[in-house]
Design an enzyme around this catalytic site. Structure first.
Site, PDB file in Angstrom:
ATOM      1  N   ASP A 173      -4.901  -5.794  -7.833  1.00  0.00           N
ATOM      2  CA  ASP A 173      -5.126  -5.176  -6.540  1.00  0.00           C
ATOM      3  C   ASP A 173      -5.378  -3.690  -6.819  1.00  0.00           C
ATOM      4  O   ASP A 173      -5.212  -3.217  -7.951  1.00  0.00           O
ATOM      5  CB  ASP A 173      -3.916  -5.391  -5.633  1.00  0.00           C
ATOM      6  CG  ASP A 173      -4.277  -5.348  -4.150  1.00  0.00           C
ATOM      7  OD1 ASP A 173      -5.352  -4.812  -3.806  1.00  0.00           O
ATOM      8  OD2 ASP A 173      -3.471  -5.830  -3.328  1.00  0.00           O
ATOM      9  N   HIS A 195       0.831  -1.203   0.000  1.00  0.00           N
ATOM     10  CA  HIS A 195       0.000   0.000   0.000  1.00  0.00           C
ATOM     11  C   HIS A 195       0.868   1.256   0.000  1.00  0.00           C
ATOM     12  O   HIS A 195       0.491   2.278  -0.573  1.00  0.00           O
ATOM     13  CB  HIS A 195      -0.913   0.036   1.235  1.00  0.00           C
ATOM     14  CG  HIS A 195      -2.000  -0.993   1.220  1.00  0.00           C
ATOM     15  ND1 HIS A 195      -1.798  -2.281   1.650  1.00  0.00           N
ATOM     16  CD2 HIS A 195      -3.286  -0.922   0.815  1.00  0.00           C
ATOM     17  CE1 HIS A 195      -2.928  -2.967   1.523  1.00  0.00           C
ATOM     18  NE2 HIS A 195      -3.847  -2.165   1.027  1.00  0.00           N
TER      19      HIS A 195
END
Length: 610
Positions: free
Chosen positions: A330, A257
């Site tokens: 993702d 992330h």
């Protein structure tokens, strides 16, 4: 996680049968007669006919799965309208679908999509209606991250199960299948047909900051069996499961992330450690696989993240592993996929690598136009888009979206959070609680000898829309079991004054339960437990996230691992403490010594009982 508080239910009426028939007439005419949601593969010639009638912008939109703010497809709160305008340039979910013709929408609690089950069903219906009423309108594939444990977007009163590492501690394929079956049925009842679960990563790195307890464990064979079982459960309920994060995210010390991880496994180690759960998922008929934003030089030495790697996604996943289902990225807003290339290049390169669904780009307009331009300028062919659109339409057909795109409030009432489902989750949780230390047979805790219990410790924000905080849930559960329990939150970094307050409070208790959360060598949580033990009262530590806490607590006479601090796991731990059930969990990961990480303190498979 984020806010999932109850709010207004948005669109309150399910579309009438007349509306449904009118809205779906254009697409159902091109499909075979209605069959069961898990029917045989659809007739591709009929799906190709749908694709052939789509405009190029419609084709581009079909490849995107996008977030949108609001509890309602047409009348969200003003704050959510403002957020949509700022981030996407539209006001509502209905406008998002009309403007970009997106093929999917992902729900988040923080986007206020998942306040409560009836509202979620209404939102799903509103999105389907908005899309199906468009010219050549197609049903929308609605998805979410409902892994259970520490990652879940739909909270109570839906049924919430133990997370993957807890299920790994239980070691039961039947329990994993039951979890998928019940969780899938509840998601489907709310109009969510694609779940980004299970995690197929083999977590061999205790320092992994992003996977950890989201993984079933560190043994690839055990992980493979549980992945396959959960896939069977979800897809048996008519919800697409998603194995993630290919080619494997279990051995990183960087969170994708916020950074760009590198997996240093050799090709041979990858084949032996990371690949088996994905092979098992493919053998189980997995509907979708999610990519990882990380670099694996042994599989592709270009320096590209796997999400953008043709050698990995086409060469290995498609050609070597024989997978022909949907590949979804993702989130494209994560730093791991944005480090090397700009947001305009990422979606184009992902499609060139072999991706079918582009998930949650930070700037949809930029990404959408980049793909459109790439086709018009010849970098991508329209045939390449058609290939991915066909896979997406096959999945939508398999899931029954052309036949039955809407859900009902009666279905929600009949399915979501039922007494039977909640009881099943509780039984599964009982089989996951792992007893690691029990000196002098302190546990089970006797109500006669230790009637007054002080519950102290970390109170991280409650995950998954559960009630929390952990100390309060544990104390409440112990009270229900006949103890007189009080809760004192001391936090994840208790000060000296807080520790002194807890030690003073312990003088009025007969025993102490201490909830720990990611204890490190220098953590003041460790000091808290040491001082409570030194005060002379029996102390039971409950590691509410990582089981590795036990290595930092050598003086504690009893220690349990729950692998998450959701209500269902904490209540099960209370029942174990009280002796209502025996601990049955076994470590799915090894716990290494704190003073010598090369040495294993507790091996995979370790666990005590009564």
């Amino acid at each position: 996680m984020h806010d999932t508080g109850t709010g207004s239910t948005g669109n309150t009426a399910q579309p009438s049968r007349r509306t449904l028939l009118a809205a779906t007439a254009g697409v159902t005419a091109a499909l075979t007669a209605a069959g069961p949601a898990r029917a045989a593969a659809p007739d591709d010639s009929r799906l190709r006919a749908i694709v052939s009638r789509m405009t190029l912008p419609e084709k581009v939109g079909q490849l995107f799965v996008m977030r949108v703010y609001g509890h309602s497809a047409t009348t969200p709160d003003q704050a959510d309208i403002d957020a949509n305008l700022k981030e996407i340039g539209v006001r509502t979910a209905a406008e998002l679908v009309a403007t970009y013709r997106v093929g999917g929408i992902i729900y988040f609690a923080w986007a206020h999509n998942t306040r409560e089950p009836h509202q979620i069903a209404d939102l799903s219906n509103g999105i389907q209606k908005a899309s199906l009423e468009l010219p050549r309108g197609l049903p929308v594939l609605i998805s979410t991250d409902q892994e259970h444990g520490i990652v879940a977007r739909v909270g109570e009163p839906a049924t919430l199960f133990p997370g993957a590492m807890a299920v790994g501690a239980g070691g039961s394929r039947s329990d994993a299948r039951t979890l998928g079956r019940i969780a899938g049925a509840e998601l489907r009842a709310m109009g969510i047909r694609q779940d980004y679960s299970p995690v197929a990563d083999v977590n061999v790195n205790p320092a992994n900051p992003v996977i950890g307890v989201r993984s079933f464990g560190a043994d690839p064979r055990a992980v493979s069996a549980l992945v396959a079982a959960e896939v069977a459960g979800y897809q048996g309920s008519g919800v697409a499961a998603t194995a993630k994060h290919f080619p494997g995210h279990g051995d990183t010390n960087v969170d994708s992330h916020t950074g760009f991880p590198t997996i240093t496994h050799s090709r041979e180690l990858w084949e032996r450690l990371d690949a088996p759960p994905f092979r098992a998922a493919i053998a189980a008929g997995i509907d979708s696989i999610m990519t990882a934003h990380l670099m694996v030089p042994a599989l592709d030495d270009s320096g590209d993240p796997a999400t953008l790697s043709r050698p990995i996604l086409t060469g290995i996943l498609r050609e070597r592993l024989g997978y022909d289902g949907v590949v979804v990225t993702d989130s494209l807003g994560m730093e791991g996929v944005r480090t090397k290339y700009g947001d305009e290049r990422v979606p184009v390169l992902a499609l060139k690598a072999g991706v079918d669904q582009l998930l949650n780009p930070p700037d949809l307009d930029l990404a959408w136009n980049a793909v459109l331009t790439a086709v018009r300028e010849g970098e991508l062919t329209e045939a390449r888009l058609d290939e991915s659109i066909l896979r997406v339409l096959r999945l939508k057909t398999k899931l029954g979206l052309f036949r039955s795109p809407y859900v009902s409030q009666a279905g929600v009432d009949r399915t979501v959070g039922t007494r039977a489902h909640l009881a099943a989750a509780g039984r599964i949780a009982e089989r996951t609680t792992t007893l690691l230390v029990n000196e002098g047979r302190l546990l089970p805790l006797s109500r006669r000898r230790y009637p007054r219990v002080l519950v102290v410790g970390a109170d991280p924000a409650s995950p998954s829309g559960t009630t929390g905080p952990p100390t309060g849930v544990l104390a409440g559960a112990l009270n229900e079991l006949g103890f007189t329990a009080t809760a004192l939150s001391t936090g994840t970094a208790p000060s000296a004054a807080t520790i002194a307050k807890a030690v003073a409070a312990a003088r009025d208790a007969d025993a102490v339960v201490a909830a720990t959360y990611n204890v490190t060598a220098g953590s003041s949580q460790k000091t808290l437990v040491q001082q409570l033990v030194a005060a002379g009262k029996p102390v039971v530590a409950v590691a509410v996230r990582n089981p590795y806490d036990v290595a930092q607590l050598p003086s504690v006479p009893a220690c349990l691992a729950t692998y998450s601090w959701t209500d269902v796991e904490l209540r099960a731990a209370a029942r174990v403490i009280a002796g209502r059930v025996k601990p049955r969990g076994r470590l799915p990961v090894a716990v290494r010594r704190a003073d010598d990480p090369e040495q294993v303190l507790y091996p995979i498979g370790y666990g005590l009982s009564y």
